[in-house]
Enzyme design. Structure first.
Site, PDB file in Angstrom:
ATOM      1  N   CYS A 195      76.393   4.143 -75.430  1.00 10.71           N
ATOM      2  CA  CYS A 195      75.071   3.598 -75.790  1.00 10.71           C
ATOM      3  C   CYS A 195      74.859   3.854 -77.271  1.00 10.71           C
ATOM      4  CB  CYS A 195      73.975   4.267 -74.966  1.00 10.71           C
ATOM      5  SG  CYS A 195      74.059   3.830 -73.228  1.00 10.71           S
ATOM      6  N   ARG A 232      77.539   2.696 -80.384  1.00 12.24           N
ATOM      7  CA  ARG A 232      77.976   1.491 -81.092  1.00 12.24           C
ATOM      8  C   ARG A 232      79.273   0.961 -80.504  1.00 12.24           C
ATOM      9  NH1 ARG A 232      73.979   0.755 -82.460  1.00 12.24           N
ATOM     10  NH2 ARG A 232      73.107   0.274 -84.492  1.00 12.24           N
ATOM     11  N   GLU A 274      78.515  -8.694 -80.672  1.00 15.02           N
ATOM     12  CA  GLU A 274      77.322  -8.927 -79.858  1.00 15.02           C
ATOM     13  C   GLU A 274      76.698 -10.274 -80.181  1.00 15.02           C
ATOM     14  OE1 GLU A 274      74.738  -5.533 -80.360  1.00 15.02           O
ATOM     15  OE2 GLU A 274      76.118  -4.216 -79.302  1.00 15.02           O
ATOM     16  N   HIS A 300      72.464  -4.153 -75.303  1.00 16.78           N
ATOM     17  CA  HIS A 300      71.992  -3.338 -76.438  1.00 16.78           C
ATOM     18  C   HIS A 300      70.492  -3.031 -76.290  1.00 16.78           C
ATOM     19  CE1 HIS A 300      72.835  -2.394 -80.950  1.00 16.78           C
ATOM     20  NE2 HIS A 300      71.929  -1.575 -80.466  1.00 16.78           N
ATOM     21  N   LEU A 301      70.188  -2.323 -75.206  1.00 16.89           N
ATOM     22  CA  LEU A 301      68.776  -2.063 -74.885  1.00 16.89           C
ATOM     23  C   LEU A 301      68.322  -0.645 -75.215  1.00 16.89           C
ATOM     24  CD1 LEU A 301      68.244  -3.780 -71.381  1.00 16.89           C
ATOM     25  CD2 LEU A 301      67.644  -4.615 -73.655  1.00 16.89           C
ATOM     26  N   GLY A 302      69.232   0.163 -75.772  1.00 16.97           N
ATOM     27  CA  GLY A 302      68.903   1.579 -76.011  1.00 16.97           C
ATOM     28  C   GLY A 302      67.532   1.781 -76.639  1.00 16.97           C
TER      29      GLY A 302
HETATM   30  N1  LIG Z   1      71.995   1.598 -78.216  1.00 19.13           N
HETATM   31  C1  LIG Z   1      71.020   1.607 -79.071  1.00 19.13           C
HETATM   32  O1  LIG Z   1      70.133   0.783 -79.013  1.00 19.13           O
HETATM   33  C2  LIG Z   1      70.986   2.656 -80.135  1.00 19.13           C
HETATM   34  C3  LIG Z   1      72.138   3.131 -80.664  1.00 19.13           C
HETATM   35  N2  LIG Z   1      72.087   4.083 -81.653  1.00 19.13           N
HETATM   36  C4  LIG Z   1      73.364   4.576 -82.204  1.00 19.13           C
HETATM   37  O2  LIG Z   1      73.441   5.952 -81.933  1.00 19.13           O
HETATM   38  C5  LIG Z   1      73.988   6.606 -83.058  1.00 19.13           C
HETATM   39  C6  LIG Z   1      73.558   8.038 -83.103  1.00 19.13           C
HETATM   40  O3  LIG Z   1      72.169   8.124 -83.360  1.00 19.13           O
HETATM   41  P1  LIG Z   1      71.454   9.514 -83.728  1.00 19.13           P
HETATM   42  O4  LIG Z   1      71.740  10.515 -82.693  1.00 19.13           O
HETATM   43  O5  LIG Z   1      70.048   9.198 -84.021  1.00 19.13           O
HETATM   44  O6  LIG Z   1      72.226   9.859 -85.068  1.00 19.13           O
HETATM   45  P2  LIG Z   1      72.457  11.299 -85.712  1.00 19.13           P
HETATM   46  O7  LIG Z   1      72.859  11.052 -87.096  1.00 19.13           O
HETATM   47  O8  LIG Z   1      71.298  12.182 -85.420  1.00 19.13           O
HETATM   48  O9  LIG Z   1      73.701  11.860 -84.906  1.00 19.13           O
HETATM   49  C7  LIG Z   1      75.017  11.462 -85.070  1.00 19.13           C
HETATM   50  C8  LIG Z   1      75.888  12.667 -84.844  1.00 19.13           C
HETATM   51  O10 LIG Z   1      77.236  12.258 -84.856  1.00 19.13           O
HETATM   52  C9  LIG Z   1      77.993  13.277 -85.453  1.00 19.13           C
HETATM   53  N3  LIG Z   1      79.283  12.778 -85.899  1.00 19.13           N
HETATM   54  C10 LIG Z   1      79.568  12.067 -87.013  1.00 19.13           C
HETATM   55  N4  LIG Z   1      80.878  11.817 -87.062  1.00 19.13           N
HETATM   56  C11 LIG Z   1      81.441  12.359 -85.966  1.00 19.13           C
HETATM   57  C12 LIG Z   1      82.768  12.419 -85.472  1.00 19.13           C
HETATM   58  N5  LIG Z   1      83.778  11.862 -86.140  1.00 19.13           N
HETATM   59  N6  LIG Z   1      82.972  13.036 -84.301  1.00 19.13           N
HETATM   60  C13 LIG Z   1      81.956  13.609 -83.615  1.00 19.13           C
HETATM   61  N7  LIG Z   1      80.664  13.616 -84.058  1.00 19.13           N
HETATM   62  C14 LIG Z   1      80.418  12.979 -85.219  1.00 19.13           C
HETATM   63  C15 LIG Z   1      77.114  13.768 -86.571  1.00 19.13           C
HETATM   64  O11 LIG Z   1      77.449  15.066 -86.992  1.00 19.13           O
HETATM   65  C16 LIG Z   1      75.741  13.721 -85.932  1.00 19.13           C
HETATM   66  O12 LIG Z   1      75.399  14.977 -85.381  1.00 19.13           O
HETATM   67  C17 LIG Z   1      73.485   5.775 -84.235  1.00 19.13           C
HETATM   68  O13 LIG Z   1      74.348   5.875 -85.345  1.00 19.13           O
HETATM   69  C18 LIG Z   1      73.456   4.373 -83.678  1.00 19.13           C
HETATM   70  O14 LIG Z   1      74.636   3.707 -84.004  1.00 19.13           O
HETATM   71  C19 LIG Z   1      70.912   4.581 -82.099  1.00 19.13           C
HETATM   72  C20 LIG Z   1      69.737   4.133 -81.593  1.00 19.13           C
HETATM   73  C21 LIG Z   1      69.675   3.094 -80.584  1.00 19.13           C
HETATM   74  O1  LIG Z   2      68.752   1.919 -83.897  1.00 18.71           O
HETATM   75  C1  LIG Z   2      69.899   1.588 -83.622  1.00 18.71           C
HETATM   76  O2  LIG Z   2      70.908   2.032 -84.163  1.00 18.71           O
HETATM   77  C2  LIG Z   2      70.103   0.582 -82.582  1.00 18.71           C
HETATM   78  O3  LIG Z   2      71.217   0.361 -82.198  1.00 18.71           O
HETATM   79  C3  LIG Z   2      68.974  -0.211 -82.093  1.00 18.71           C
HETATM   80  O4  LIG Z   2      69.325  -1.520 -82.383  1.00 18.71           O
HETATM   81  P1  LIG Z   2      68.234  -2.690 -82.314  1.00 18.71           P
HETATM   82  O5  LIG Z   2      67.218  -2.378 -83.364  1.00 18.71           O
HETATM   83  O6  LIG Z   2      67.661  -2.625 -80.949  1.00 18.71           O
HETATM   84  O7  LIG Z   2      68.969  -3.943 -82.589  1.00 18.71           O
END
Ligand SMILES: NC(=O)C1=CN([C@@H]2O[C@H](COP(=O)(O)OP(=O)(O)OC[C@H]3O[C@@H](n4cnc5c(N)ncnc54)[C@H](O)[C@@H]3O)[C@@H](O)[C@H]2O)C=CC1
Ligand SMILES: O=C(O)C(=O)COP(=O)(O)O
Length: 524
Positions: free
Chosen positions: A227, A229, A258, A276-278
């Site tokens: 959930c 990327r 996507e 992509h509903l996270g």
């Molecule tokens: N499905 C969705 O709708 C959503 C997806 N996301 C994705 O989730 C990801 C994470 O979001 P947050 O937790 O807010 O970010 P964050 O920056 O708080 O956490 C990311 C973590 O990954 C760690 N990291 C970086 N490189 C790494 C590696 N090679 N191996 C292991 N850990 C590593 C970092 O140290 C950090 O603690 C975002 O970058 C985004 O792509 C975020 C929000 C919604």
């Molecule tokens: O915040 C993120 O990283 C997300 O993946 C959320 O993506 P979205 O704004 O719902 O297209």
């Protein structure tokens, strides 16, 4: 009026800081809408649907800020933006809870076959034995990437009686202890976990982190979740391991492309998917929209932005303290650039007194942005200043000194060319303002503002009078005039300011006067 383009579906209520903004016009259209005049856009707001490439930025010369209403900025070419001095901001915590909850919901659904059972009942079936599930209780959840979302997910998993094992190279022992999770290597997580979920950003390091090799290090019967990327888990490798039965099931919210169209994972009943509903909750969308709308407005109001990917964050208090020095630093850089026309290979900056309590690296970038303004056709600001200097082979040095030259603070900047160097020193005096107190070896004292001329001349009787007379004859009003010299009869300088800049003819007339060595315009 700033032109603000909202290119993706961003919560309308959250945009209110921009809808109420008198100095901005909000345009809600797709990036490729023929009615959008890309060359006029000052701010761009996106979610994950719009890809911001270098080519797109080429078409947007006025763009100053890109705001991502969400977390992941992998759809934005941040390096290309940085190179152009475009600030990139995101909304780092507005959708954390929603995404952690969605991941949890996906995990529970996967382990209890909820989507499949739901569809079966709606197909008028009643197959209770076909959907025997697995408890979460007592299972080990492996979390790869223990940031905001990973941490929130861990809390929820612990409440459900799961063991949590995490891999994050940037996680400290103390933080792991505080979060009550076991911290290990990727290999340990792969080997011990019953369910593995990824929560890293998509970067060159994390792309394909879960691949055939890492998949083969997992327990037979493992479950996978993505959930975060598309691309962190290699989709074809996962499909292969689901197909051969090694992976018992997978829940996927995000895809490499996507929408994904036909996909090799879709043929497996034990793979459940969402589009992509996270972050897609009312709360998260309001949060992220409000966060970025406020940021963009703050930026246009000249206030510090809080969540920039390519600029250090600065609190309002610190910003207020640094503001006068920031302005002075830009002015010093600009004066230096205008007084020293040739190519420069080194710029060294010395801070002393009260200014040393502040973030001087930010001021160094301001000196450079002032220096490059009018010199190169790229907009140089604090985002790309160091890069601009590096690309032009200019070494930038910064040091702190205890010598304040009698002022409460001072910023001294020396630019060096092959056979020449030029120094400008400024100070900021409380309740009085910025002053330039040293210019190319001369002690002087003037307000860096408006249309000025800097004249180097010989200290002889009549020079100042001749300059005044020539300008007076041409109806040019001198607003202020400061003189400085090293010793009687030697070299001297004059800095004059005017209500309007001098034209080329007036400059040439002054340059031709006896005892004038050189003359430069300084426009601030
Ligand atoms: N499905 C969705 O709708 C959503 C997806 N996301 C994705 O989730 C990801 C994470 O979001 P947050 O937790 O807010 O970010 P964050 O920056 O708080 O956490 C990311 C973590 O990954 C760690 N990291 C970086 N490189 C790494 C590696 N090679 N191996 C292991 N850990 C590593 C970092 O140290 C950090 O603690 C975002 O970058 C985004 O792509 C975020 C929000 C919604
Ligand atoms: O915040 C993120 O990283 C997300 O993946 C959320 O993506 P979205 O704004 O719902 O297209």
């Amino acid at each position: 009026m700033f032109q603000i383009l909202v290119a993706d579906a961003i919560n309308e209520e959250g945009l209110s800081p921009l809808l109420d903004f008198n100095e901005g016009t909000l345009i809600q259209k797709k990036i490729n809408d023929p009615e959008v005049e890309l060359e006029k856009i000052d701010a761009l707001l996106v979610r994950s649907a719009t890809t911001v490439t270098e080519d797109l930025l080429e078409k947007m010369p006025q763009l100053k800020i890109i705001a991502r209403a969400g977390v992941g900025v992998d759809n934005i070419d941040v390096n290309a933006a940085t190179k152009r001095g475009i600030i990139v901001v995101n909304a780092p915590d507005g959708n954390t809870i929603s995404t952690a909850e969605h991941t949890f919901a996906m995990m529970a659904s996967l382990m209890r076959n909820i989507p499949q059972a739901h569809q079966s009942v709606k197909n008028l079936e009643w197959k209770r034995n076909a959907f025997i599930g697995t408890e979460l209780y007592g299972k080990t959840l492996g979390i790869v990437g223990m940031g905001r979302i990973g941490s929130e997910l861990a809390k929820r998993a612990k409440v459900f009686g799961m063991n949590v094992k995490v891999y994050d190279p940037f996680l400290t022992k103390e933080r792991a202890l505080k979060l009550g999770v076991s911290h290990g290597s990727l290999e340990e997580v792969l080997a011990e976990a019953d369910i593995i979920t990824v929560h890293t950003p998509l970067t060159p390091e994390t792309k394909g982190l879960i691949n055939e090799e890492t998949l083969s290090q997992t327990k037979k019967g493992v479950y996978f979740l993505n959930c975060a990327r598309g691309g962190i888990i290699d989709e074809l490798a996962l499909a292969k391991f689901v197909g051969n039965g090694h992976v018992a099931g997978a829940a996927i919210d995000v895809f490499e492309v996507e929408p994904p169209g036909e996909h090799p994972l879709f043929k497996y009943d034990n793979v459940i998917v969402t589009p992509h509903l996270g972050a897609s909750t009312k709360e998260a969308q309001l949060n992220v929209a409000t966060q970025v709308a406020k940021e963009v407005r703050m930026y246009f109001e000249g206030k510090p932005v809080q969540n920039s990917i390519n600029l250090p964050a600065m609190s309002k208090d610190i910003f207020e303290k640094i503001k006068p020095f920031h302005q002075l630093s830009k002015q010093i850089g600009s004066i230096l650039s205008q007084c020293m026309k040739q190519g420069v290979n080194e710029i060294s900056i010395t801070y002393s007194g009260t200014v040393t309590d502040l973030e001087t690296s930010y001021l160094t970038k301001a000196v450079l942005s002032g220096f490059f303004k009018n010199r190169i056709d790229v907009n140089v600001n604090e985002v790309n200043a160091l890069l601009a200097a590096k690309e032009r082979g200019i070494t930038v040095g910064e040091k702190i000194s205890t010598n304040t030259f009698g002022y409460a603070n001072s910023i001294t900047v020396t630019a060096k060319a092959e056979n020449h160097q030029f120094t400008v020193r400024g100070t900021f005096i409380d309740h009085y303002g910025p002053r330039i107190v040293y210019l190319n070896d001369f002690v002087i004292d003037f307000l860096p503002e408006g249309n000025m001329v800097y004249i180097q001349h010989m200290d002889r009787p009549g020079v100042v009078g001749r300059v005044g007379k020539i300008l007076g004859d041409q109806e040019v009003n001198i607003a202020t005039m400061q003189v400085g010299r090293k010793q009687a009869g030697g070299e001297a300088i004059m800095v004059l300011s005017f209500d309007k800049p001098l034209d080329d003819k007036q400059m040439a007339t002054l340059a031709a006067l006896e005892d004038i060595v050189s003359i430069n315009r300084i426009n601030l």
